[in-house]
Structures are given as C-alpha cells and as structure tokens.
Design an enzyme around this catalytic site. Structure first.
Site: not given
Ligand SMILES: *Cc1c(COP(=O)(O)O)cnc(C)c1O
Length: 383
Positions: A56, A203, A107, A178
C-alpha cells in the site's frame, strides 16, 4: 530483470522533447541482459530493510509510471486507483471549513464530489464560469482552494491559467488543475504556477480504454515536495492505490502519448472544421475554431487544442440520441481519450450540469483515418 532493490530509475536528462521523454523515461537501469521494460511487480510485501516496505506504500511498477508522467508534466507524480481518487486527495489538502472555487461546468464527478462535501458541511463551494477571469477573481476573495479544469468537460471552455494562478495565489489559495483533456503534450499547468495537476489516467495517458486510474503531479520545489509528501501519506492512509497490472498497462500506453495526441487532435481539428458546415449541426465547440470562445487564450497558452469536439445537433435530445445510435465506427459509450473514436450525449446522465445543452454530443476523436470518421459521422447525422 530489474529488482525492487534497484529502485531509483534515471529520469530523462533535462531539455529533451516530450516525444523523447515519453519513450525513454522510467526505464530500468541498463546492464547486459536486462529487460528494457519495467516488470509488473505483483507483491503485497517486501523483504525488510529495503527501499520498499508494504504494497500500500510503494511498488516499483508505480515508480516507473510516475517517473514518466512526472517528467512529462515537469514535476513529481503519484498514481491512484481512479481520477476521482486523485481529485479527492488533491482537494483534501485544504482543511475542513475551507472556501473552494470551482467551475460551474466541469467533469460531473468532480462537481458532484465537491457538492457532496459541501452538503456534509466540510467546505463552502463557490461555482463560477472558469473562462470568465474577472468572475473567478471575485469568487476567490477569502478562498482557500481553486479547482480548475481546462478545457472543460464537455463544454470545452478554456481557462486563462497564468492569470487565475496569480489571482488565487494573491489570496493565498492553492490551485488544483485537472489536465485530463489537454494532457502534458498540449499544456503543462505546473509551468504556469499551478500547485497540483490532476489526471484521469483512464483517458489519454493510458489511451486504450482498458484501465481506470488517476494521478496527481506537484512541482519539484520545496513547496511542491511538501504537497507531494502529504498526498503520498493520504494515498497510503486511504488506500486509494492502483493495481500494478493496471499501472503497467498505463505505462505502456504512455509510451505512445505524443503520437496518439498529435494524430487525434489533427483529426479533431479537421472534423470540427467540416462539422461547422454540416446542415444537421447547430454549433461546434473545439479550441481550434476561430469563433470558439476559448480560441485566443488557447492559442496563446496551449501547444495544441486537444481531441475532444462537442457539437449541438439540430433538434432535441431524441435527435441527438438517434445520431449516437446510428454510427458504425464511432462507439456509443461514455469515457474518452482512447485510440478508438467514441461519442455520447452527456445529458443522458442525471449528474451532468444543466449548463450543458440537451442536444450536445461529446465526440472523443481517435486515431483512425479522418475520412472514414467523417463518412460515418455524416451518415449518422443524416439518418
Ligand atoms: C473521467 C474524468 C475524471 C474522472 O476520472 P476517473 O478515472 O473516471 O475517476 C476527472 N476529470 C475529467 C476531466 C474526466 O474526464
């Protein structure tokens, strides 16, 4: 094969271009007969008195991935079980009772997470249009944290990152950005003074729609290192850790990040241009378009535009759903950033922001042939 005791992978020498860093950083140390790739280290514990202790707290496969992502973003990375786990860790850097400024449209998972924290009395949330720098400046009075997403999901608003960082830091607020849509190929928020970069590794970074993972990246100065240690402790104590197998797949995906993003965003810019003239399309959003609201800032700050295009179909929600159901190459699915093109009507999710039009389709443009993508989209729009 490299062993955990050989930890301390050489990062790429400074000054290399992203395309080189993505391929060369985070490799095991070379010696005759050594594997060129890091292994998948499936272990929950390590022999005592070495650099690793428990599963962990650390894993050599995580380290390899974090070395590459850190080098690409210009900081120190940590990998998590999901993008939302990384976002939760980043926003937990400010104490209970904090004032948090966040985009009115971003998001939906991030927005829902912050709204839940507000309902639980853990913070005060101020939502504001992130592309309106003056409005963000107003909202930042007395704030402790600014959460930015740029370009935003799915409206593709572009924030003026350097200006927002100056305004937030003048208030003593921490800035979390982000960078999922842009990726470090297009924009490096740490270079603009952002304190914590958050990624949904799910992504573009992993890029093949086969894992769910997240990451944070912080600067490599003393303030950034302190944030890094606090985030690392949070990950270890909350157990928001990633499986080594998934991280290995993300590392493999990261090796081709620059070629994937370059190809996908070239396809996206071409499709955005053609869609503007399509009779069944009312509006097109992509930072490459001259009349897109984010255009001027995007051109000034970004080294590209990203590969997400949002369109408003001429008609209602049902008309947009019919288009999504009529494609053959484009996959009708949520998520984005894979090599394969996909599309989705975002308002089919109850959690999506009411700011997003009912007839908006978010297109995640992949790396296929652009004329094949166009032909399929065109027949679906005419169906
Ligand atoms: C998909 C997404 C998230 C969340 O990520 P996960 O890997 O699904 O938890 C956060 N920010 C943006 C801009 C996203 O497209």
């Amino acid at each position: 094969m490299s062993a955990p005791q050989d930890a301390g992978r050489p990062a790429s020498p400074a000054g290399l271009a992203p395309a080189t860093v993505a391929v060369t950083a985070g490799r095991p140390r070379t010696r005759p007969g050594a594997a060129v790739n890091e292994a998948v280290w499936l272990t929950s514990t390590y022999v005592a008195d070495g650099p690793y202790d428990y599963g962990r707290t650390g894993n050599p496969t995580w380290d390899a991935f974090e070395t590459v992502l850190g080098a690409l973003e210009g900081g120190r990375a940590l990998v998590y079980s999901a993008g939302l786990a990384a976002m939760a860790a980043a926003t937990a850097l400010v104490p209970d009772g904090s004032v948090v400024v966040a985009p009115s449209s971003a998001y939906s998972g991030t927005t829902t997470q912050l709204q839940l924290a507000q309902r639980q009395g853990r913070l005060t949330l101020r939502q504001v249009e992130i592309a309106d720098t003056d409005a963000v400046g107003e909202a930042l009075r007395g704030a402790d944290l600014l959460v930015v997403e740029s370009p935003t999901n799915p409206m593709l608003d572009v924030a003026d990152l350097p200006a927002l960082v100056d305004l937030a830091h003048a208030e003593g607020a921490l800035v979390v950005a982000d960078n999922t849509f842009a990726t470090p190929v297009v924009q490096r928020p740490l270079d603009h003074g952002v304190d914590v970069v958050v990624h949904s590794v799910t992504k573009y970074l992993a890029g093949h729609s086969d894992v769910v993972l997240g990451a944070t990246v912080t600067r490599d100065d003393s303030a950034g290192r302190d944030l890094h240690e606090r985030l690392r402790a949070h990950r270890h104590l909350t157990g928001s850790i990633a499986g080594p197998q998934e991280v290995w797949l993300a590392l493999r995906g990261l090796r081709t990040l620059t070629v994937r993003v370059e190809r996908a965003q070239a396809n996206a810019a071409e499709l955005a241009r053609r869609l503007q003239a399509h009779p069944a399309v009312r509006a097109v959003r992509h930072p490459s378009l001259p009349d897109d609201p984010g255009h001027a800032r995007a051109v000034a700050q970004m080294r590209g535009f990203g590969a997400i295009v949002s369109i408003e179909v001429d008609g209602d929600a049902a008309a947009a759903e019919r288009v999504a159901a009529a494609t053959r190459l484009w996959v009708h699915a949520t998520s984005l950033g894979g090599v394969e093109s996909s599309l989705e009507r975002r308002r089919r999710h109850a959690a999506e922001s009411p700011v997003v039009p009912e007839s908006l389709l978010r297109l995640s443009v992949g790396i296929e042939d652009v004329d094949d993508l166009w032909a399929d989209l065109d027949q679906a729009l005419r169906a």
